[in-house]
Design a protein around this motif. Structure first.
Motif, PDB file in Angstrom:
ATOM      1  N   GLN B 189     -11.070  44.867 -65.015  1.00  0.00           N
ATOM      2  CA  GLN B 189     -11.664  44.032 -64.237  1.00  0.00           C
ATOM      3  C   GLN B 189     -12.519  43.074 -64.773  1.00  0.00           C
ATOM      4  N   ALA B 190     -13.250  43.216 -65.830  1.00  0.00           N
ATOM      5  CA  ALA B 190     -14.222  42.271 -66.566  1.00  0.00           C
ATOM      6  C   ALA B 190     -12.966  41.331 -67.140  1.00  0.00           C
ATOM      7  N   GLU B 194     -13.383  37.438 -66.143  1.00  0.00           N
ATOM      8  CA  GLU B 194     -13.662  36.318 -67.182  1.00  0.00           C
ATOM      9  C   GLU B 194     -12.596  35.201 -67.100  1.00  0.00           C
ATOM     10  N   PRO B 215     -22.507  43.355 -57.173  1.00  0.00           N
ATOM     11  CA  PRO B 215     -22.849  42.977 -58.464  1.00  0.00           C
ATOM     12  C   PRO B 215     -21.882  42.012 -59.081  1.00  0.00           C
ATOM     13  N   VAL B 217     -20.270  39.593 -57.642  1.00  0.00           N
ATOM     14  CA  VAL B 217     -20.449  38.464 -57.212  1.00  0.00           C
ATOM     15  C   VAL B 217     -21.794  37.885 -57.798  1.00  0.00           C
ATOM     16  N   ALA B 218     -22.743  38.937 -58.061  1.00  0.00           N
ATOM     17  CA  ALA B 218     -23.991  38.394 -58.533  1.00  0.00           C
ATOM     18  C   ALA B 218     -23.608  37.888 -60.165  1.00  0.00           C
ATOM     19  N   GLN B 219     -22.658  38.438 -61.014  1.00  0.00           N
ATOM     20  CA  GLN B 219     -22.366  37.875 -62.032  1.00  0.00           C
ATOM     21  C   GLN B 219     -21.648  36.551 -62.271  1.00  0.00           C
ATOM     22  N   LEU B 220     -20.766  36.606 -61.224  1.00  0.00           N
ATOM     23  CA  LEU B 220     -19.832  35.472 -61.198  1.00  0.00           C
ATOM     24  C   LEU B 220     -20.208  34.128 -60.705  1.00  0.00           C
ATOM     25  N   CYS B 221     -20.580  34.392 -59.301  1.00  0.00           N
ATOM     26  CA  CYS B 221     -20.746  33.475 -58.409  1.00  0.00           C
ATOM     27  C   CYS B 221     -22.184  32.625 -58.299  1.00  0.00           C
ATOM     28  N   ASP B 222     -22.199  31.259 -57.570  1.00  0.00           N
ATOM     29  CA  ASP B 222     -23.078  30.534 -57.561  1.00  0.00           C
ATOM     30  C   ASP B 222     -23.910  30.879 -56.455  1.00  0.00           C
ATOM     31  N   ARG B 223     -23.199  30.876 -55.498  1.00  0.00           N
ATOM     32  CA  ARG B 223     -23.507  31.329 -54.207  1.00  0.00           C
ATOM     33  C   ARG B 223     -22.988  32.360 -53.162  1.00  0.00           C
ATOM     34  N   LEU B 238     -27.305  33.106 -55.143  1.00  0.00           N
ATOM     35  CA  LEU B 238     -27.541  34.345 -55.426  1.00  0.00           C
ATOM     36  C   LEU B 238     -28.944  34.708 -55.775  1.00  0.00           C
ATOM     37  N   ASP B 239     -29.520  33.701 -56.588  1.00  0.00           N
ATOM     38  CA  ASP B 239     -30.829  34.137 -57.148  1.00  0.00           C
ATOM     39  C   ASP B 239     -31.593  34.636 -55.900  1.00  0.00           C
ATOM     40  N   TYR B 242     -31.025  37.779 -53.976  1.00  0.00           N
ATOM     41  CA  TYR B 242     -31.397  38.768 -54.777  1.00  0.00           C
ATOM     42  C   TYR B 242     -32.823  39.050 -54.678  1.00  0.00           C
ATOM     43  N   ASP B 259     -27.687  50.422 -60.486  1.00  0.00           N
ATOM     44  CA  ASP B 259     -27.733  49.463 -61.429  1.00  0.00           C
ATOM     45  C   ASP B 259     -28.181  50.219 -62.645  1.00  0.00           C
TER      46      ASP B 259
END
Lengths: 316, 322, 336
Positions: B189-190, B194, B215, B217-223, B238-239, B242, B259
């Motif tokens: 998946q990682a 990537e 999570p 999405v939180a790592q990969l996406c902007d919105r 995303l910021d 969250y 988490d």
């Protein structure tokens, strides 16, 4: 945990997908409805023959090979017996043989299929080799030989047909059992310590039962056909009147050279009709049961468009 | 202001049910996507996120009916039906599905399938198509020599890469990835995430990542757009989602995923289940499961801006003066 | 915790599966090849403890669980439970012991017989083992089990079919069906991976509650964050071996083995500000048919040295780790 409130979201009116399966299949498939109707009518006639047959089975009501008339819509046979009466009684015997022989073959085929599929391994290999052997034996010649040796009797015919027709059932059931056996709930039952009998009776058999039913209906058709063939070849039970016997008698007593088509065509057509009805019902059941046959066909049709709803949700 | 690359306006999708009636799977979704942007479309199963993706691609079955607008560079491609969709599908917008095994033809090599996709869209033929295929495979991290392999000879991760290579064959500007990593191991998946990240960075590809995994999405996406019961209940960077969620559902969804950084925090489930979509919904669809529901929630809220570029459909925001 | 007695002890378990050679292979007498699914796994489980067995697919974690349930036959090793070694026992002797080790499967859509109502699903284990007394006593047991998994009031659920329940509810029914026999050990094989995120915590909290009541739980999972949050101890498996084992918090906060470190680094964090470059291992878990020489992780290990290809490390407590925390890596200086 905060889940105190009842979490039921699935409504009670969701109908159980399994119950009424037969009914639903019939409802959605016109072919099945036609087949079932024919079978029910034929079945009722057979059951009620002693009461509704217009004349006696052994009563001469006119001259030999009498033409069809208002009183005798399908004419008379070689003994001057009313054809309609003969057909009613004939259907009765043919159905009895068909059902009984099918019962025998279902019992054998179902048992072998379940045992082979459930236990697998060596048991499976041995049973399937036996099945293969029966599968390649030419049915009708063997039936002729056996019926000739055992002598003509309804019981023998039932047994002979029964022990030759189970192969396809065994194969189909085995395949299904093999897949059910791998289902997690069967594994769970095993992990719980359930015995084989319990697993087979409670979890496996109910799951393959619909398939067995569909197969039964299809096998009835074959059994009736085989009985007719055997009788026509003179290997039937002479003391009974099956449809095959009716044809055979007419054939022997020169119905064809006398131009008495009504003594041969109607019983033949009736056999064909019953077989067709069984195929329609059995085929529909099989279609409905086998998800692989149910795959949606590629269609040129695509989704439909509707006018804008206009509940203002802006895009971001 | 120029038109965004992809814009979805007031999208509705209904499915005819076999037992009569219909299911209102998507209830007025609006989205927009700029070149190179990475948007996460998040929600529970049955919330309409995959249906939204399929509607954008024009890939819904005959049992569906659709209304709304799907605009590419400002031109509506939905209202023209299949004929208007076809020139855009795969060329402007391509999709990668969850189970790569199902998206690939098992009896043809992955190379043949990519060549076919190139030829079908008149991108390249013969030798040119084969060398382009090799390029595409290299781009997704498959050695070009494996073009002659059949899908079943590849591992799950490699198959997913092959499916991505095929989606990239016509140089689309938008890639929709529908649960691209769900069936894969964490390490694989990682790797795939990537790869998607690199594709967006290197080729300016815009990505719509459809997933239930916040999570990721939180790592990969902007919105991110959070869907619930067929509608978007919150969207924004995303910021903000969250750190200052505008909808209780977003907050509770974050709190439901354990988490590594907050091992001592309780992990809470959201009680109940989403409402059925085959009947009208009264009031806020999330109300029965919400921990902050109050009197106003009997009215269905609509998506309102709570901050710049941040919108939520919740009455709690009505009380805060803007 | 250490006051609790050890209920299950697995020692040096080895499980191999033969690979089907096919007719050609059998005729040409090709050597029978083996999948080395589990190669010397030892673990122990105490009452009131959840041990998470973590690893990628094909690492042998599910096979280990199947061996504990005695659904597969180990090649060697022992599984001590209830004062006996389960490995040499036949199915008849196992039957009474099966009641005491129960299992919950991954897929609640598959693990419940679709034709059984909830009542029948939960009651079946009692019938199989001839327990639970009269019909009304059994009914009371069933209701009690449903209450323990927080499906209450039970009357709401008893007469439903599995397809009328949500995934989370089905999984609770599956847990109730395991609980009704009052087992000492529960094996939970990826109990929440098929469920929606929003309901996972509910099922995990149910398991956590049962653990607090004294149940020993062996949880198979690929999700380190779930393991870290709910398990007391974590054992990380790679290619049939446990490569690191210890208290959950220690394994997560102070990982020793390079594989554990890599696994932890690819777990996505939910805070978008907390972005870091994951340490991605290339390739996929190698095939358990051809196990690499030396340390089985060395072909993918980012820090491997020449020695790693030759020498097979064993589990030991490194100097940098606390009590009860062991890892199998040659590069870790040994502790006491």
């Amino acid at each position: 945990m905060t889940n105190v409130a009842p979490l039921i979201e699935a409504p009670a009116e969701v109908e159980s997908s399994r119950r009424g399966f037969l009914f639903q299949t019939l409802r959605r498939r016109p072919a099945a409805v036609i087949g079932a109707t024919i079978l029910v009518l034929v079945g009722l006639t057979a059951v009620l023959a002693p009461w509704i047959a217009p004349y006696g089975l052994h009563t001469q009501v006119g001259r030999v090979f009498g033409h069809p008339s208002w009183r005798h819509p399908l004419g008379l046979d070689d003994g001057g017996i009313d054809m309609v009466t003969l057909l009613m009684w004939g259907v009765r015997v043919s159905l009895v043989v068909g059902f009984a022989a099918t019962f025998v073959s279902m019992a054998i085929g179902g048992a072998i299929g379940v045992v082979a599929g459930y236990f697998g391994g060596v048991v499976d290999t041995i049973l399937m080799r036996i099945t293969d052997y029966f599968l390649v034996v030419p049915d009708v010649p063997l039936m002729i030989v056996v019926a000739a040796i055992w002598g003509p009797s309804l019981f023998h015919i039932i047994i002979v047909i029964g022990i030759l027709l189970w192969t396809s059932t065994a194969r189909v059931i085995r395949a299904q059992v093999k897949s059910v056996r791998e289902r997690v709930y069967v594994k769970r039952a095993r992990a719980l310590g359930a015995g084989h009998t319990r697993i087979v009776l409670r979890h496996v058999l109910p799951q393959v039962a619909p398939l067995l039913i569909a197969n039964t209906v299809l096998t009835i058709a074959v059994a009736i056909f085989d009985e007719t063939a055997l009788s026509f070849l003179g290997l039937g039970d002479p003391s009974t009147t099956s449809l095959g016997q009716v044809i055979e008698h007419a054939f022997e007593r020169t119905a064809i050279s006398s131009g008495a088509w009504w003594a041969i065509v109607p019983p033949g057509a009736l056999v064909a009709l019953i077989i067709l009805a069984c195929s329609l019902v059995g085929g529909s059941l099989e279609d409905a049961l086998n998800p692989r046959l149910r795959v949606a066909h590629l269609s040129a049709r695509t989704f439909r468009l509707r006018p804008l709803v206009g509940r203002g949700t802006d895009a971001l | 202001m120029s038109a965004p690359l992809l814009r979805v306006e007031d999208l509705h999708v209904w499915f005819d049910l076999a037992e009569g009636g219909e299911l209102h799977a998507v209830q007025g979704v609006g989205l927009s996507l700029e070149p190179g942007e990475r948007l996460g479309l998040v929600g529970e199963s049955g919330c309409g996120k995959t249906t939204t993706a399929l509607a954008i691609m024009g890939l819904l079955p005959p049992s569906a009916s659709v209304s709304g607008r799907v605009l590419i560079d400002g031109t509506d491609i939905l209202s023209g039906g299949e004929a208007a969709m076809r020139p855009h599908r795969w060329v402007d917008v391509a999709i990668v599905f969850q189970g790569a095994m199902n998206a690939l033809n098992p009896v043809r090599t992955i190379g043949e399938q990519i060549v076919e996709s190139l030829e079908l869209h008149n991108r390249a033929r013969g030798t040119a198509a084969r060398s382009r295929t090799a390029e595409l495979l290299e781009a997704v991290g498959i050695p070009a020599g494996r073009a002659a392999r059949y899908p079943h000879e590849l591992s799950g991760g490699m198959r997913q890469r092959a499916a991505i290579a095929m989606a990239l064959s016509c140089d689309p500007r938008v890639l929709i990835a529908d649960e691209p990593t769900t069936a894969l191991d964490v390490m694989v998946q990682a790797q795939i995430l990537e790869l998607l990240d690199a594709l967006c960075r290197d080729f300016g590809l815009a990505l719509v990542l459809v997933t239930h995994d916040l999570p990721v999405v939180a790592q990969l996406c902007d919105r991110c757009a959070v869907m619930y019961a067929g509608e978007i209940v919150e969207r924004g960077p995303l910021d903000l989602l969250y750190h200052s969620p505008g909808h209780p559902y977003s907050r509770m969804l974050f709190a439901a995923s354990p988490d590594l950084a907050g091992l001592d925090e309780p992990v809470l489930s959201i009680p109940g289940a989403p409402p059925r979509l085959d009947r009208p919904i009264d009031g806020c669809p999330f109300r029965p499961r919400c921990d902050s529901a109050f009197a106003a929630c009997v009215e269905r809220p609509s998506l309102q801006e709570v901050a710049e570029d941040h919108a939520a459909a919740c009455h709690l925001n009505d009380r805060v003066p803007a | 915790m250490s006051a609790e007695p050890t209920v299950l002890e697995v020692d040096d378990l080895v499980v191999h599966y033969p690979i089907h050679r096919g007719i050609v292979g059998t005729v040409t007498r090709q050597p029978r090849r083996m999948v080395h699914a589990v190669e010397g796994v030892s673990l122990s489980l105490q009452g009131g403890e959840m041990l998470a067995l973590v690893g990628e697919s094909g690492c042998g974690k599910t096979t280990t669980a199947q061996a504990v349930l005695r659904l597969v036959d180990p090649v060697s090793g022992s599984i001590r439970f209830g004062g006996r070694d389960l490995v040499p026992l036949g199915s008849r002797e196992l039957r009474p012991l099966r009641r005491r080790i129960q299992v919950v499967y991954q897929d609640p859509y598959e693990s419940l017989d679709p034709r059984f109502r909830v009542r029948a699903v939960v009651e079946e284990p009692l019938l199989i083992h001839g327990l639970g007394g009269s019909k009304s006593e059994r009914s009371a047991h069933v209701e009690e089990a449903l209450r323990r998994v927080e499906l209450s009031p039970p009357e709401l659920y008893l007469d439903r079919f599995p397809h009328e329940l949500s995934g989370g509810q089905r999984q609770r029914v599956a847990i109730a069906a395991a609980l009704v026999l009052e087992p000492e050990v529960l094996v939970a094989d990826e109990p929440v991976s098929m469920l929606d995120v929003s309901v996972r915590a509910g099922v995990l909290n149910v398991l956590d509650g049962l653990r607090r009541d004294g149940l020993a739980i062996l949880m198979i999972t690929h999700d380190l964050s779930t393991a870290a949050r709910f398990a007391q101890r974590i054992a990380v498996m790679y290619l049939g071996r446990i490569v690191e084992e210890g208290p959950a918090a220690a394994v997560v906060r102070n990982p020793q083995h390079p594989y554990t470190k890599a696994l932890l680094s690819v777990v996505p964090r939910r805070d978008p500000r907390d972005r870091h470059r994951p340490q991605i291992l290339q390739g996929e878990t190698p095939d358990a048919v051809a196990i690499p020489s030396g340390c089985r992780f060395h072909p993918r290990c980012p820090v491997a040295i020449d020695r790693c290809a030759v020498e097979d490390p064993s589990l030991a407590q490194p100097a940098s780790a606390g009590d009860g925390h062991r890892a199998a890596c040659l590069l870790l200086p040994a502790g006491r």
